[in-house]
Design a protein around this motif. Structure first.
Motif, PDB file in Angstrom:
ATOM      1  N   LEU A 551       0.859  -1.177   0.000  1.00  8.17           N
ATOM      2  CA  LEU A 551       0.000   0.000   0.000  1.00  8.17           C
ATOM      3  C   LEU A 551       0.900   1.233   0.000  1.00  8.17           C
ATOM      4  N   ASP A 552       0.650   2.091  -0.979  1.00  8.17           N
ATOM      5  CA  ASP A 552       1.442   3.299  -1.158  1.00  8.17           C
ATOM      6  C   ASP A 552       1.265   4.234   0.043  1.00  8.17           C
ATOM      7  N   LEU A 553       2.372   4.616   0.667  1.00  9.67           N
ATOM      8  CA  LEU A 553       2.247   5.461   1.860  1.00  9.67           C
ATOM      9  C   LEU A 553       1.751   6.866   1.515  1.00  9.67           C
ATOM     10  N   ASP A 554       2.061   7.337   0.303  1.00 11.86           N
ATOM     11  CA  ASP A 554       1.611   8.682  -0.081  1.00 11.86           C
ATOM     12  C   ASP A 554       0.091   8.759  -0.215  1.00 11.86           C
ATOM     13  N   ASN A 555      -0.476   7.681  -0.737  1.00 17.43           N
ATOM     14  CA  ASN A 555      -1.947   7.643  -0.881  1.00 17.43           C
ATOM     15  C   ASN A 555      -2.504   6.582   0.050  1.00 17.43           C
ATOM     16  N   PHE A 556      -2.009   6.533   1.254  1.00 14.02           N
ATOM     17  CA  PHE A 556      -2.309   5.381   2.101  1.00 14.02           C
ATOM     18  C   PHE A 556      -3.798   5.206   2.349  1.00 14.02           C
ATOM     19  N   GLU A 557      -4.478   6.309   2.639  1.00 12.40           N
ATOM     20  CA  GLU A 557      -5.877   6.202   3.051  1.00 12.40           C
ATOM     21  C   GLU A 557      -6.735   5.523   1.973  1.00 12.40           C
ATOM     22  N   SER A 558      -6.579   5.975   0.722  1.00 15.55           N
ATOM     23  CA  SER A 558      -7.425   5.376  -0.321  1.00 15.55           C
ATOM     24  C   SER A 558      -6.944   3.965  -0.663  1.00 15.55           C
ATOM     25  N   ALA A 559      -5.621   3.765  -0.676  1.00 10.45           N
ATOM     26  CA  ALA A 559      -5.111   2.419  -0.990  1.00 10.45           C
ATOM     27  C   ALA A 559      -5.578   1.421   0.079  1.00 10.45           C
ATOM     28  N   PHE A 560      -5.487   1.843   1.339  1.00  9.40           N
ATOM     29  CA  PHE A 560      -5.924   0.961   2.428  1.00  9.40           C
ATOM     30  C   PHE A 560      -7.425   0.686   2.315  1.00  9.40           C
ATOM     31  N   GLY A 561      -8.197   1.747   2.034  1.00  8.87           N
ATOM     32  CA  GLY A 561      -9.655   1.610   1.927  1.00  8.87           C
ATOM     33  C   GLY A 561     -10.039   0.548   0.904  1.00  8.87           C
ATOM     34  N   ARG A 562      -9.374   0.591  -0.261  1.00  6.74           N
ATOM     35  CA  ARG A 562      -9.698  -0.380  -1.317  1.00  6.74           C
ATOM     36  C   ARG A 562      -9.343  -1.804  -0.875  1.00  6.74           C
ATOM     37  N   TRP A 563      -8.164  -1.912  -0.281  1.00  2.75           N
ATOM     38  CA  TRP A 563      -7.705  -3.242   0.131  1.00  2.75           C
ATOM     39  C   TRP A 563      -8.594  -3.807   1.259  1.00  2.75           C
ATOM     40  N   ALA A 564      -8.933  -2.942   2.220  1.00  2.95           N
ATOM     41  CA  ALA A 564      -9.753  -3.399   3.355  1.00  2.95           C
ATOM     42  C   ALA A 564     -11.115  -3.895   2.851  1.00  2.95           C
ATOM     43  N   ARG A 565     -11.650  -3.197   1.850  1.00  2.00           N
ATOM     44  CA  ARG A 565     -12.934  -3.643   1.292  1.00  2.00           C
ATOM     45  C   ARG A 565     -12.806  -5.039   0.696  1.00  2.00           C
ATOM     46  N   ARG A 566     -11.667  -5.247   0.001  1.00  2.76           N
ATOM     47  CA  ARG A 566     -11.462  -6.574  -0.611  1.00  2.76           C
ATOM     48  C   ARG A 566     -11.389  -7.667   0.450  1.00  2.76           C
ATOM     49  N   VAL A 567     -10.673  -7.371   1.538  1.00  2.00           N
ATOM     50  CA  VAL A 567     -10.549  -8.375   2.610  1.00  2.00           C
ATOM     51  C   VAL A 567     -11.936  -8.685   3.185  1.00  2.00           C
ATOM     52  N   ARG A 568     -12.703  -7.625   3.475  1.00  2.00           N
ATOM     53  CA  ARG A 568     -14.037  -7.843   4.069  1.00  2.00           C
ATOM     54  C   ARG A 568     -14.965  -8.554   3.088  1.00  2.00           C
ATOM     55  N   ASP A 569     -14.896  -8.140   1.793  1.00  4.25           N
ATOM     56  CA  ASP A 569     -15.768  -8.775   0.794  1.00  4.25           C
ATOM     57  C   ASP A 569     -15.470 -10.268   0.688  1.00  4.25           C
TER      58      ASP A 569
END
Ligand code: ATP
Ligand code: MG
Length: 578
Positions: A551-569
């Protein structure tokens, strides 16, 4: 939460006391500790898990229109005498006397207490329905406490009770609980099935159990492969076709079978199939001896026999009692000339020419025709369903699976309202008994069941909804100022994104942190170290799939958001229900 300031006493070795995965992992992950047989301390991580389960249960109970209350653990014996359960309940009820010599018990369930409360308050149909629940500690002095939280003596249960003025209302209460349970177990991410169940000691009209399917389950559940029928084997009806082989049966003949105590011994010695041998079991039904007959390859279902005889208690007779009643050592009892009421399984009518015990030491009898040679009081459905049976509803093939009972919904009917006089005045001023239902979920057992279903060789694989923390954040180089600052930043951010996180800031080797993160089983793992920082990323791992990413630290919030959704889905897709 910072790992360095948390009380998480993990264990490297598997504790010898633990027989199943959930027990072993809950101990190893520092979530529970045993105080004494079947009694556990919930350590901080364990308590967080229990709180998460309770939160989901509360939300769904409230949404179904039930209100929370809290009843006492200590209950007066008088109420239990009124309902008749002081005598019925047996040794699971822990009884004691207080300093004034008054008899009390620790509540294994709360029908008596709640019925007592409601009958004192509710007078009119206008006050009904009453729908209440609690999440509370129960005590049952289980004969065999085991498997950690799965079968404890002290455990946490959500129990709910409904009081309605008529049958349609009571059915509505029952259905709203059935539906709420399905939502609860779906949200918890466990694979479950609702099955028809026996009413056990609580009694009443009908009930369903919610079963988490797992090989370590203590219950067996049958499913039809063709229709929706599913039931606990205790309950599953057996459809016997009524077909009779119509074989002629030669006259009976006793035969010497030295040392052949078991069906397998007899089958081997005489060269007959177990299906042609009749097992004769001597039991005590409320202390009265009876004999039950099933085919040699079948299992007697004691619950069915108990229900047939309307008995409160049924158990196998001790060997000495069998010997005096049958005049033969254990393993040689037979129905011929037996001076006991004999109950036989339906299926035995399908054939003749059986081998049975001979009621004498080292003796069996061949060529037995039960209708000719024995006095059978009743042929009835008395055995457990087996894989070669057919679905009682559609005749389809069935399969058997092990399951853990995590919830139970009961239509109680008038059982308590009649014995304890919980009545109301209807619109015409007539007094009528309330119609009750009761509904339990083993909160602590759900936790164990979820882990039985979700673990691997490295540890727990928590569904997000009940994980003590949803994410684990590992700082591999806490002495590196840059890595530390990046980790602290993520640690501060995640709660604002609705993710609770356990931040491993300990001065431990990376290997220790990775091992602990896998053991504790948080669904999302984030890793920051000097190396990943140099690349401008945090590493991430989905604990369930093992899939890794950056996850890119510069865009961490959006990168994390997308990844977290995938994990939950991934979890939502994986969750199954009935
Ligand atoms: P079991 O057949 O497993 O003993 P039960 O039929 O006695 O269960 P209920 O009286 O219906 O259980 O209790 C409601 C729920 O409480 C159960 O569905 C189960 O989830 C939980 N429960 C019952 N006994 C225990 C126990 N000894 N330890 C943990 N949870 C339990
Ligand atoms: Mg029980």
């Amino acid at each position: 939460m910072r790992f360095s300031s948390c009380y998480i006493p993990t264990l490297k070795e598997s504790p010898a006391e633990a027989e199943v995965a959930s027990h072993r992992l809950l101990l190893r992950a520092g979530m529970i500790r045993r105080l004494t047989a079947g009694v556990y301390v919930y350590l901080p991580l364990g308590l967080r898990m229990m709180d998460k389960i309770s939160k989901i249960v509360r939300e769904e109970m409230n949404a179904a229109g039930f209100q929370e209350l809290l009843m006492p653990v200590v209950q007066p014996a008088d109420l239990w005498k009124e309902s008749g359960r002081w005598e019925q309940y047996g040794k699971e009820l822990l009884r004691f006397k207080d300093r004034n010599d008054r008899e009390c018990c620790l509540g294994p369930t709360h029908e008596e207490v709640i019925t007592d409360m409601v009958r004192g308050e509710v007078r009119s149909y206008r006050q009904l329905p009453v729908r209440l629940y609690q999440i509370q500690t129960k005590f049952r002095d289980e004969i065999r406490p085991r498997f950690g939280l799965m079968r404890g003596r002290e455990f946490i249960m959500k129990d709910a009770y409904s009081f309605d003025m008529d049958v349609p209302g009571a059915e509505q209460s029952y259905k709203s609980m059935y539906d709420a349970y399905a939502r609860i177990f779906q949200r918890l991410g466990v694979g479950f099935r609702a099955v028809e169940a026996d009413n056990g000691s609580i009694g009443g009209s009908f009930s369903h159990e919610f079963m988490v399917l797992a090989d370590t389950g203590e219950d067996t559940v049958i499913f039809c492969r063709n229709c929706d029928y599913a039931a606990n084997v205790e309950r599953a009806r057996i459809c016997w076709t009524g077909e009779k082989a119509g074989r002629p049966c030669p006259p009976c003949r006793d035969i010497s079978t030295p040392g052949a105590h078991t069906v397998a011994d007899v089958a081997g010695l005489l060269g007959v199939a177990p299906a042609k041998i009749v097992k004769t079991l001597v039991l005590l039904a409320d202390g009265r001896p009876v004999a039950a007959l099933v085919r040699g390859d079948r299992e007697l279902n004691e619950t069915k026999l108990k229900n047939l005889l309307n008995a409160r208690d049924i158990k196998l007779a001790a060997p000495a009692a069998v010997e005096s009643l049958t005049r033969a050592p254990l393993g040689f009892a037979g129905p011929r000339g037996l001076d006991l009421p004999v109950y036989a399984d339906l299926e035995l009518q399908g054939d003749t020419d059986y081998v049975t015990g001979g009621n004498a030491a080292d003796t069996h009898t061949m060529h037995v025709d039960l209708s000719r040679d024995a006095r059978v009081a009743v042929f009835a459905d008395l055995r457990n369903i087996a894989p070669d049976d057919r679905c009682p509803v559609c005749g389809g093939e069935v399969s058997l699976r092990r399951g853990i009972e995590v919830g139970h919904v009961f239509m109680l009917g008038l059982k308590y309202s009649e014995s304890m006089h919980a009545a109301f005045l209807d619109e015409k001023g007539r007094e009528r008994p309330m119609i009750m239902g009761c509904y339990g979920i083993g909160i602590s057992r759900v936790a164990a069941a979820a882990i039985e279903q979700n673990h691997d060789a490295d540890g727990i694989v928590f569904p997000p909804s009940l994980a003590p923390f949803e994410a684990a954040l590992l700082c591999l180089d806490p002495d590196n100022a840059g890595a530390r600052a990046a980790a602290e930043k993520i640690y501060a951010l995640l709660p604002r994104l609705g993710v609770d996180v356990l931040y491993d800031d300990r001065r431990e080797r990376p290997g220790v942190k990775f091992k602990d993160a896998d053991l504790l089983g948080m669904p999302m793992q984030l890793v920051i170290g000097a190396k990943s920082l140099a690349r401008g990323v945090a590493e991430c791992k989905d604990r369930r799939s093992g899939e890794k990413g950056e996850l890119d630290l510069d865009n961490f919030e959006s990168a994390f958001g997308r990844w977290a959704r995938r994990v939950r889905d991934g979890w939502n897709e994986g969750a199954q229900g009935s």
